[in-house]
Scaffold this motif. Structure first.
Motif, PDB file in Angstrom:
ATOM      1  N   VAL A   1      11.218   3.521   3.485  1.00  0.00           N
ATOM      2  CA  VAL A   1       9.878   3.318   2.933  1.00  0.00           C
ATOM      3  C   VAL A   1       9.067   2.350   3.787  1.00  0.00           C
ATOM      4  O   VAL A   1       7.865   2.530   3.980  1.00  0.00           O
ATOM      5  CB  VAL A   1       9.976   2.832   1.462  1.00  0.00           C
ATOM      6  CG1 VAL A   1       8.606   2.576   0.898  1.00  0.00           C
ATOM      7  CG2 VAL A   1      10.691   3.862   0.621  1.00  0.00           C
TER       8      VAL A   1
ATOM      9  N   SER B   1       0.163   1.261   2.665  1.00  0.00           N
ATOM     10  CA  SER B   1       0.534   2.642   2.397  1.00  0.00           C
ATOM     11  C   SER B   1       0.032   3.547   3.504  1.00  0.00           C
ATOM     12  O   SER B   1      -0.983   4.228   3.354  1.00  0.00           O
ATOM     13  CB  SER B   1      -0.019   3.096   1.049  1.00  0.00           C
ATOM     14  OG  SER B   1       0.354   4.444   0.840  1.00  0.00           O
TER      15      SER B   1
ATOM     16  N   ASN C   1       5.648   3.576   5.193  1.00  0.00           N
ATOM     17  CA  ASN C   1       4.435   3.076   4.556  1.00  0.00           C
ATOM     18  C   ASN C   1       3.850   1.798   5.121  1.00  0.00           C
ATOM     19  O   ASN C   1       2.653   1.557   5.001  1.00  0.00           O
ATOM     20  CB  ASN C   1       4.710   2.875   3.049  1.00  0.00           C
ATOM     21  CG  ASN C   1       3.936   3.865   2.232  1.00  0.00           C
ATOM     22  OD1 ASN C   1       3.303   4.760   2.768  1.00  0.00           O
ATOM     23  ND2 ASN C   1       3.971   3.693   0.920  1.00  0.00           N
TER      24      ASN C   1
ATOM     25  N   THR D   1       1.196   6.260   4.457  1.00  0.00           N
ATOM     26  CA  THR D   1       1.254   7.680   4.089  1.00  0.00           C
ATOM     27  C   THR D   1       0.258   8.019   3.004  1.00  0.00           C
ATOM     28  O   THR D   1       0.035   9.187   2.709  1.00  0.00           O
ATOM     29  CB  THR D   1       2.635   8.039   3.527  1.00  0.00           C
ATOM     30  OG1 THR D   1       2.873   7.205   2.387  1.00  0.00           O
ATOM     31  CG2 THR D   1       3.728   7.845   4.542  1.00  0.00           C
TER      32      THR D   1
ATOM     33  N   LEU E   1       7.079   6.245  -3.570  1.00  0.00           N
ATOM     34  CA  LEU E   1       7.827   6.778  -2.427  1.00  0.00           C
ATOM     35  C   LEU E   1       9.297   6.384  -2.540  1.00  0.00           C
ATOM     36  O   LEU E   1      10.204   7.195  -2.339  1.00  0.00           O
ATOM     37  CB  LEU E   1       7.212   6.231  -1.140  1.00  0.00           C
ATOM     38  CG  LEU E   1       7.613   6.848   0.193  1.00  0.00           C
ATOM     39  CD1 LEU E   1       7.383   8.333   0.218  1.00  0.00           C
ATOM     40  CD2 LEU E   1       6.821   6.173   1.325  1.00  0.00           C
TER      41      LEU E   1
END
Lengths: 191, 568, 255
Positions: free
Chosen positions: B194, A11, B198, A13, A20
């Motif tokens: 994503v 992850s 991520n 972020t 997400l």
């Protein structure tokens, strides 16, 4: 060959991957429903006579369904809280309550539509009704899909597995709820 | 969850031991590299079909009424189906799968230092849906009454009413195919976005991500944010076709112009959805073979995002003469011409990257440079069309066709060849033949320009689109103009004749090419640190990142490149 | 430049041609400059032994200036083109000079039908002349045209006039042109309308008043057919572009 990747667990972020992903799904869904609703609103503005057609929708049924969906969303929130505390079986029960709410919603809709179709207000009956069935039908499809995923997540949660998914399906369900909050006034109340 | 402080060991990684049957390894795999190839090979097969269609209709245009070798005589209905499906196939079943899903799938995990996409099973499902959409489209071509012939834009009432289009089955199957393709790419897009957001390797900050990953991600976001209204529209069109509704039937309360808005609201961002990844590929190739940092990397990111955002505000330039309020046309002319600013900026930055470089004209670099040189033509001709007062004349003429081929062909062919020839060693562990690569390159470029330059003149002479025989028209049928059409067709034959060279080079090199080391081009980005080809899971030990992707020719260093994962 | 490829026969075809030329010159200069710079850089900085590449981030002011100036200049050129384009657009699509005559153009699968107002110069009267696939106009007159479609989208395209407008079923579009040059010209359908889209070509003849009157006289016997023409608009024609948006046939009017 297993299909899990280390990538899923990262992850960069700080936001969990599943959450997400759900938000991005919602972006595309917002534009789909947005497209339908903007088209509807623009046509409604150009066709004042549609108000007479809209008068034949069942506002009480629509209001009841709004209450049902809001309650089911509450169950989803409680399920998330249970999942956060690690209480898988409890979260699963609450998710199944959410599904029940969806089932009630669809049943009421079934009655509504049966009644309307028998009265002659079919998909082809005119501009208003085309949009009515299109928008509500697209929404109902998303309710159904949501129910299927809710059951699947509940099945894992009952065994205390993948509890993070409870929050994610909850987010999706709230979105389905919010779409209805837009549909209800546009289709039922604007008469 | 923060990313791990140490590189993760893959000893326990599920991918580390691939096994299983041919079916499991190549058809039912969740490995992003396998899925990438599935998309690419499907896209390339569809490209052959789309190219064949172009061959047939250009032969008809050059020699009207003559039987086309390999097809026969072309009827007017068949002609319309050919141009409709040529366009639809090239955009939805070639450009998108190869550029976004093909290169995206292959490159994103490798370039961000991950072992796979974040949702490998969703990835597999996306491809499978895509394959179904391709099969539905192909089915639409062979059903009774033939394939849909209402242009890739499918304007109703023609597309909605079988009494007008005369292809009831074909029309509905076409809509279903397009809708399925949209769903496939919506699902696929989740993975690209994503994963890039991520699943980056420890140490890889947003501005350490290679441009091609940025462009594919922004393109995916653009797609997701723009396709919704057309999804709705596709359902509405299907209902009009099959369920007796009148969303677009003006004689029963509907509005055909609504479809146009729904279509182009998506349609315009869509061209940037395919353009951006192509420009990303070009940037990767140019930096490696000029041995130079990308000039103003952050500016490029800015122009990518600005172009993406602006692309939502230009759509009605496709509808200047469609019956929209003429005051709206002025707004859209302004936005359309202004979008040339970030795009021009992107071009200038790319050209500036060459300044001070040490340029090696390898085959991938030739393709990348050709993209830029040809794109200048595509870009400037767009200005003619965005100017509303001139579009009154040029709309729906071959000027438009030439303009968009000077963008689309570059996107779907030139940039793709740049990408394939560049990443081939990584994908297959071998090198392609440079000499034959250059011959293929020059033949393709010569052929391509020969096809489309004449079309600018034909369009300027008033030649309208989607007509199967111009020789019966008094002004347009005159011999000088027909000579241009014949020249274009012959150029197409030349263009097509050079493609087997690529195919043979490609296939032979996979099996018999000289073996490639990990990093034959001496590039910085992470995919070059994996084996050629990478195993399942990509690395035994996932990399850690210490710098940006374009640290080439750093002063004071002996080596003129500095991989992202090399410890400082 | 366009006038070398296709004759210029209306009062605004010159405006369109000049706009084409303006854009061609502006983008032409940019195009040549960009390509020249591009090829020169490839030549100048081709790989040579002992000449490594430079490390340039793009933040260097003296280099960034090139991009910034170019960027600003593109913007200026865009504004020039926008102004020129809007002026031509407004002239063709947002004004409606008073008409000498009004004609009706009807598109359908797969032919054009033209209704001439006849010797009384009033549309929808008994002496209207209706023709299929040929249109006759007088030179030196300002015309309003009412554009309708009976079925799908078509597009009325007269290259010699530099005029194009889509015919949308369910609406009446009123536009204008002024004829300036006698001759025969193509009328093309510029919106795909089905299998016969390719045969929807019509012939336009622009002639003097006397010739036109003679042509009308030869077609006087067709007057009876005029009564079954597409229904007329209820009142004054639409202002250009503000087309009607009503459902049932026959009720087509501006908002």
């Amino acid at each position: 060959m297993s299909a899990h990747s280390i990538a899923t667990t990262r992850s960069a972020t700080g936001i969990p991957t599943g959450r997400l992903a759900v938000w991005w799904v919602l972006v595309s869904e917002i534009v789909i429903f947005g497209g339908v609703l903007v088209s509807y609103v623009m046509h409604r503005l150009g066709h004042p006579e549609w108000a007479a057609e809209a008068a034949h929708t069942n506002t009480w049924a629509g209001a009841f369904n709004t209450l049902v969906l809001l309650t089911s969303s509450l169950a989803a929130v409680l399920a998330h809280q249970a999942a956060e505390r690690g209480e898988g079986p409890k979260a699963a029960r609450l998710l199944r309550l959410t599904v029940l709410g969806g089932a009630v919603f669809l049943t009421v809709k079934g009655f509504e539509w049966t009644h309307e179709i028998q009265a002659g207000f079919t998909l082809q009956a005119g501009g208003f009704w085309s949009y009515y069935y299109l928008a509500a039908g697209l929404h109902a499809f998303h309710v159904l899909a949501g129910m299927v995923i809710l059951l699947w997540v509940a099945a894992s949660a009952a065994r205390n597995r993948h509890l993070h998914r409870v929050e994610n399906i909850g987010i999706y369900w709230h979105f389905v709820d919010i779409v209805w909050i837009f549909l209800f006034p546009l289709l039922y109340i604007a008469k | 969850m923060a990313h791990a402080a140490h590189p993760e060991a893959l000893a326990a990684a599920p991918h580390a031991a691939p096994g299983g049957s041919f079916f499991h390894r190549y058809l039912w795999s969740t490995d992003h590299k396998v899925i990438a190839f599935q998309y690419m090979f499907t896209g390339m097969a569809m490209a052959l079909i789309g190219a064949f269609m172009a061959y047939v209709f250009r032969m008809q245009l050059a020699f009207p009424g003559a039987a086309v070798p390999g097809f026969g005589v072309v009827s007017p209905g068949q002609y319309n189906a050919l141009v409709t499906n040529h366009g639809s196939i090239m955009i939805f079943w070639v450009a998108m799968p190869v550029l976004i899903a093909g290169f995206g799938n292959y490159l994103i995990p490798l370039m961000v230092g991950a072992d796979d996409m974040v949702f490998p099973r969703l990835n597999r499902l996306s491809y499978q849906l895509f394959l179904v959409s391709a099969l539905v489209l192909l089915a639409s071509l062979v059903v009774q009454n033939g394939g849909f012939g209402g242009a890739w834009t499918a304007y109703p009432p023609l597309s909605a009413n079988k009494n007008y289009n005369l292809t009831p089955l074909g029309s509905s199957l076409w809509v279903i195919a397009v809708a399925l393709e949209f769903v496939a790419f919506l699902l696929g897009g989740i993975n690209f976005i994503v994963t890039a957001m991520n699943a980056r390797a420890p140490g890889m900050k947003a501005f350490d991500v290679p441009i091609v990953v940025w462009t594919i991600v922004v393109a995916s976001i653009l797609f997701m944010a723009s396709v919704g209204p057309l999804m709705a529209g596709a359902v509405m069109l299907l209902f009009d076709q099959l369920a007796g509704t009148s969303f677009f039937n003006p004689f029963r309360g509907g509005d055909p112009i609504l479809w146009q808005h729904l279509f182009w609201f998506f349609g315009h961002p869509e061209v940037y959805v395919v353009l951006l990844p192509a420009m990303g590929i070009v940037a990767e190739v140019m930096t490696v073979f000029a041995r130079k940092k990308l000039f103003a990397y952050k500016t490029v990111i800015g122009t990518i995002i600005a172009t993406g955002v602006l692309s939502f505000f230009v759509w009605a330039h496709h509808q200047f003469v469609a019956g929209i309020d003429p005051r709206m046309a002025n707004v859209f002319t302004i936005t359309t011409l202004l979008i040339s600013v970030p795009i021009a900026e992107m071009c200038f930055v790319y050209i500036a990257t060459l300044y001070g470089g040490s340029i090696r004209l390898t085959v991938p670099m030739l393709w990348a440079l050709a993209f830029i040189a040809e794109f200048l033509i595509g870009g400037v001709t767009g200005i003619f069309l965005g100017a509303s007062g001139l579009d009154v004349y040029l709309h729906d003429t071959y000027f438009v066709v030439a303009h968009f081929h000077y963008t689309f062909f570059l996107i779907a062919v030139i940039a793709v060849f740049a990408g394939i020839t560049y990443w081939f060693p990584k994908m297959f562990g071998r090198l392609m033949n440079e000499k034959w690569g250059k011959i293929h390159f020059w033949g393709t470029i010569a052929g391509f320009n020969g096809v489309f330059i004449p079309l600018f003149f034909l369009g300027a002479a008033g030649e309208h689109r989607r007509i199967f025989d111009y020789t019966t028209i008094p002004e347009l049928g005159r011999p000088e103009l027909q000579a241009l059409r014949i020249f274009a067709t012959v150029s197409l034959l030349v263009l097509l004749a050079f493609q087997p060279i690529f195919l043979v080079n490609f296939v032979r090199s996979i099996f018999r090419g000289p073996r490639a080391e990990k990093n034959p081009w001496r590039a910085n980005t992470l995919e070059w640190t994996a084996a050629s080809p990478p195993p399942h899971g990509n690395w035994a030990e996932l990399p850690q990142v210490y710098r940006g992707p374009y640290e080439y020719s750093v002063p004071g260093r002996e080596s003129d490149y500095w991989p992202q994962d090399e410890k400082p | 430049m366009l006038e070398h490829l296709v004759p210029s026969a209306s009062s605004f075809s010159g405006d369109v041609d000049r706009l084409f030329l303006l854009i061609a010159v502006i983008v032409g200069v940019w195009f040549v400059a960009a390509e020249a710079m591009f090829f020169w850089l490839i030549f100048r900085f081709r790989a040579a032994p002992g000449q490594p590449a430079q490390y340039i981030t793009g933040k260097e002011k003296r280099l960034k200036r090139w991009i910034n100036w170019a960027h600003a200049l593109v913007l200026v050129c865009d504004v020039v083109i926008i102004v020129a384009a809007v002026r031509v657009w407004v002239k063709i699509k947002q004004t409606l000079p008073p008409a000498d005559l009004t004609v009706r153009v009807t598109g359908q699968q797969w032919a054009w039908t033209f209704t001439d107002p006849g010797p009384d110069r009033r549309l929808d009267t008994a002496d209207d002349v209706r023709t299929t696939d040929e249109m006759h106009l007088m030179v030196g007159k300002t015309y309003h045209f009412q554009l309708v479609s009976k079925d799908v989208l078509h597009s009325f395209f007269v290259p010699a006039f530099r005029l194009k407008q889509d015919a949308v079923p369910g609406r009446v579009y009123t536009g204008w042109f002024r004829t300036e040059r006698a001759g025969t010209y193509d009328i093309l359908c510029a919106e795909i309308c089905g299998m016969g889209h390719g045969v929807m070509t019509a012939k336009l003849t622009v002639a003097g008043e006397a010739e036109h009157a003679a042509w009308l006289a030869r077609h006087a016997g067709d007057a009876a057919l005029a009564a079954v023409d597409t229904p007329a608009p209820a009142a004054a024609p639409d202002t250009a572009g503000a087309a009607a948006h009503h459902a049932a046939m026959g009720h087509t009017q501006a908002h």
